[in-house]
Write a protein that holds these residues in place. Structure first.
Motif, mmCIF file in Angstrom:
data_model
loop_
_atom_site.group_PDB
_atom_site.id
_atom_site.type_symbol
_atom_site.label_atom_id
_atom_site.label_comp_id
_atom_site.label_asym_id
_atom_site.label_seq_id
_atom_site.Cartn_x
_atom_site.Cartn_y
_atom_site.Cartn_z
ATOM 1 N N LYS A 133 0.854 -1.198 0.037
ATOM 2 C CA LYS A 133 0.073 0.250 -0.053
ATOM 3 C C LYS A 133 0.850 1.314 0.079
ATOM 4 C CE LYS A 133 -3.866 -2.213 2.217
ATOM 5 N NZ LYS A 133 -4.699 -2.217 3.578
ATOM 6 N N ARG A 134 0.565 2.332 -1.104
ATOM 7 C CA ARG A 134 1.366 3.499 -1.031
ATOM 8 C C ARG A 134 0.446 4.405 -0.499
ATOM 9 N NH1 ARG A 134 6.039 1.031 -2.414
ATOM 10 N NH2 ARG A 134 6.708 3.133 -2.979
ATOM 11 N N SER A 135 1.417 5.464 0.475
ATOM 12 C CA SER A 135 0.766 6.429 1.125
ATOM 13 C C SER A 135 1.806 7.459 1.216
ATOM 14 C CB SER A 135 -0.001 6.127 2.238
ATOM 15 O OG SER A 135 0.944 5.819 3.144
ATOM 16 N N SER A 136 1.785 8.707 1.368
ATOM 17 C CA SER A 136 2.309 10.018 1.743
ATOM 18 C C SER A 136 2.586 9.900 3.215
ATOM 19 C CB SER A 136 2.234 11.088 1.168
ATOM 20 O OG SER A 136 2.222 10.941 -0.124
ATOM 21 N N PHE A 137 3.510 10.239 3.786
ATOM 22 C CA PHE A 137 3.724 10.303 5.530
ATOM 23 C C PHE A 137 2.829 11.770 5.642
ATOM 24 C CE2 PHE A 137 7.464 7.716 4.945
ATOM 25 C CZ PHE A 137 7.073 6.761 5.716
ATOM 26 N N ASN A 138 2.144 11.576 6.796
ATOM 27 C CA ASN A 138 1.721 12.893 7.362
ATOM 28 C C ASN A 138 2.322 13.144 8.702
ATOM 29 O OD1 ASN A 138 -0.392 13.521 5.577
ATOM 30 N ND2 ASN A 138 -1.440 11.650 6.233
ATOM 31 N N GLN A 160 11.738 0.971 6.983
ATOM 32 C CA GLN A 160 10.071 1.613 6.887
ATOM 33 C C GLN A 160 9.595 1.784 8.409
ATOM 34 O OE1 GLN A 160 8.679 2.757 4.214
ATOM 35 N NE2 GLN A 160 7.043 3.788 5.537
ATOM 36 N N VAL A 161 9.676 0.925 9.232
ATOM 37 C CA VAL A 161 9.235 0.927 10.696
ATOM 38 C C VAL A 161 9.918 2.306 11.433
ATOM 39 C CG1 VAL A 161 9.197 -0.108 12.772
ATOM 40 C CG2 VAL A 161 8.568 -1.179 10.882
ATOM 41 N N ALA A 162 11.282 2.195 11.131
ATOM 42 C CA ALA A 162 12.213 3.150 11.966
ATOM 43 C C ALA A 162 11.596 4.626 11.222
ATOM 44 C CB ALA A 162 13.647 3.198 11.829
ATOM 45 N N LEU A 163 11.299 4.764 9.815
ATOM 46 C CA LEU A 163 11.153 6.100 9.213
ATOM 47 C C LEU A 163 9.687 6.584 9.614
ATOM 48 C CD1 LEU A 163 11.948 8.446 7.361
ATOM 49 C CD2 LEU A 163 11.331 6.827 5.352
ATOM 50 N N GLU A 164 8.652 5.591 9.569
ATOM 51 C CA GLU A 164 7.317 5.918 9.813
ATOM 52 C C GLU A 164 7.091 6.503 11.355
ATOM 53 O OE1 GLU A 164 4.268 2.670 9.407
ATOM 54 O OE2 GLU A 164 3.852 3.586 7.709
ATOM 55 N N ALA A 165 8.024 5.895 12.273
ATOM 56 C CA ALA A 165 7.838 6.201 13.450
ATOM 57 C C ALA A 165 8.446 7.742 14.028
ATOM 58 C CB ALA A 165 8.411 5.318 14.544
ATOM 59 N N PRO A 173 8.467 8.677 -0.649
ATOM 60 C CA PRO A 173 7.914 7.207 -0.908
ATOM 61 C C PRO A 173 8.251 6.382 0.174
ATOM 62 C CG PRO A 173 9.172 8.178 -2.718
ATOM 63 C CD PRO A 173 9.385 9.185 -1.782
ATOM 64 N N ARG A 174 7.391 5.298 0.227
ATOM 65 C CA ARG A 174 7.900 4.189 1.134
ATOM 66 C C ARG A 174 8.676 3.223 0.869
ATOM 67 N NH1 ARG A 174 3.452 3.554 4.999
ATOM 68 N NH2 ARG A 174 4.066 1.171 4.949
ATOM 69 N N TYR A 175 9.562 2.658 1.817
ATOM 70 C CA TYR A 175 10.178 1.294 1.291
ATOM 71 C C TYR A 175 9.600 0.184 0.667
ATOM 72 C CZ TYR A 175 14.290 3.600 3.370
ATOM 73 O OH TYR A 175 15.152 4.477 3.735
ATOM 74 N N ILE A 224 18.228 0.783 -2.625
ATOM 75 C CA ILE A 224 18.083 1.461 -3.970
ATOM 76 C C ILE A 224 16.741 1.671 -4.472
ATOM 77 C CG2 ILE A 224 18.407 1.010 -6.492
ATOM 78 C CD1 ILE A 224 21.073 -0.506 -5.385
ATOM 79 N N SER A 225 15.813 0.760 -4.139
ATOM 80 C CA SER A 225 14.452 0.920 -4.537
ATOM 81 C C SER A 225 13.731 2.064 -4.039
ATOM 82 C CB SER A 225 13.446 -0.533 -4.238
ATOM 83 O OG SER A 225 13.423 -0.514 -2.782
ATOM 84 N N PHE A 226 13.997 2.313 -2.920
ATOM 85 C CA PHE A 226 13.477 3.455 -2.228
ATOM 86 C C PHE A 226 13.860 4.831 -2.856
ATOM 87 C CE2 PHE A 226 14.495 6.962 1.125
ATOM 88 C CZ PHE A 226 13.132 7.239 1.609
#
Length: 421
Positions: free
Chosen positions: A6-11, A206-211, A343-345, A357-359
């Motif tokens: 699932k793709r989403s922008s961060f808020n 992703q977990v570290a970034l999202e938090a 973007p998300r990982y 690289i994908s990110f």
């Protein structure tokens, strides 16, 4: 073929031993994640047959209930003294871990995530324009984390991979023994009972970034040391002078500190503590581009010759670089970025090959630009490479995931170019 992510922008604190406790605020943060954790855990067992899935759901719900019971008197607010201790939390995590599916080999089964299990004690309320370091590690790299945090000297978000009860013991022992050094770090556990699945790089990232609670982040693997000393303070001071921060990823150029004779690991004592020292070490060939021999395209586009030369007086904080689409398929720098909209990982990448690289490749496709910082950088202390017998197998799997990612997500979203064929 795996379903697209699932793709989403961060808020847009720790205690040790039975007598050391967390405050009510930390308890509230743990409890606020219970619904999310249960969702993650239930999703990880959906592929099982109905009866087994129901049994595991019930046990996981019981484990989440045990965690929730630790909230104590949180409703009483700041004056409430009813708190929980580390031993209780450790027991609850061990019990929950014991209820997870055993010895999984299915990469489609997502790990159970305990986000903000331990919340930073220092500077709990951050300014939205502050910068948080996002890092990740296994329990074998706690020493590297301590070094990284020492030089960063600011708020950090660390995702820790847990795949055995020994890892749980090691984690709680670490946060107990190093409480004073971890005041500004929030910890998140990514748990799965397995001896066969490769390290889930992008899930952890992703977990570290999202938090992260702030607008700005720095992404970095735990083996890299951010410099100069108090890199966080240096970046916070520089940030107001940087241009187009919402659409530009600012690169911290990565270097390797070469081992000297009789050294197995390059000595931290020889780290260049500022750009002037780094340039001098580079002239002496003691400091080189990170992974230049193994993967020259991984960091080459950062244009090291420009960084090592005199600053551009018209742009004394950073120099812009142009990265071609061909280059960005290999480019994997460590960056300072603006979190909302990033973007998300892609979480299907596990083990070695193409994960980071994908990110950055998608960020390029989404229109982000690159610029390289002059006065902030990172250094890897060279050491003998670990022997991974399954490294080639992991790379081969990553190439397949890369192709599937393009077909499932990249081409439908950004279009297919002739060189993607």
């Amino acid at each position: 073929m795996p379903a697209p992510n699932k793709r989403s922008s961060f808020n847009g604190g720790r205690g040790g031993g039975a007598k050391k406790t967390f405050s009510w605020i930390l308890v509230l943060l743990v409890c606020s994640t219970v619904g999310f954790l249960l969702h993650q855990a239930v999703n990880s067992i959906e592929v099982l047959d109905t009866s087994e899935a129901q049994r595991l759901r019930q046990k996981i719900e019981e484990g989440m209930g045990r965690l929730k019971e630790l909230q104590g008197g949180v409703s009483g607010g700041p004056q409430d003294t009813n708190v929980y201790d580390m031993e209780q939390m450790k027991t609850a995590v061990q019990n929950l871990f014991g209820d997870l599916p055993a010895d999984s080999t299915d990469t489609q089964m997502r790990p159970t995530i305990l986000q903000h299990l331990i919340r930073r004690k220092g500077r709990v309320s951050l300014d939205r324009h502050d910068i948080v370091l996002a890092t990740h590690l296994s329990t074998s790299k706690f020493n590297q984390l301590l070094v990284q945090l020492k030089y960063w000297n600011g708020p950090a978000s660390a995702a820790v991979y847990i795949k055995s009860t020994k890892d749980i013991d090691a984690f709680f022992k670490f946060v107990d023994e190093h409480e004073s050094s971890l005041q500004q770090t929030s910890f998140h556990l990514v748990m799965e009972r397995t001896t066969k699945l490769p390290y889930p790089f992008n899930i952890l990232r992703q977990v570290a970034l999202e938090a992260i609670e702030t607008y700005y982040f720095v992404t970095m693997d735990v083996d890299l040391i951010p410099l100069p000393q108090d890199c966080h303070g240096a970046l916070v001071s520089t940030l107001p002078s940087l241009k187009d921060t919402k659409s530009t990823l600012y690169v911290l150029p990565a270097f390797s500190l070469v081992t000297e004779r009789n050294e197995k690991v390059a000595s931290e004592d020889r780290l260049p503590h500022n750009r002037t020292e780094a340039i001098q070490s580079a002239k002496q060939k003691k400091l080189i581009q990170f992974q230049k021999k193994k993967s020259p395209g991984g960091h080459g586009p950062s244009r090291y010759s420009t960084w090592l030369a005199d600053k551009n007086e018209a742009s004394p904080y950073a120099y812009p670089i142009t990265v071609s689409r061909a280059e960005t398929r290999k480019y994997e720098p460590y960056v300072l970025g603006f979190k909302p909209g990033i973007p998300r990982y892609w979480e299907d990448f596990r083990g070695f090959g193409r994960n980071k690289i994908s990110f950055l490749y998608e960020a390029y496709l989404a229109g982000y630009n690159y610029a390289v910082l002059y006065d902030s950088y990172c250094v890897h202390l060279d050491h003998p490479l670990d022997r991974h017998s399954d490294r080639v197998k992991q790379y081969n799997i990553s190439y397949k995931v890369w192709d599937e990612w393009h077909e499932d997500y990249v081409w439908p979203r950004y279009g297919k170019m002739k060189w993607d064929a």
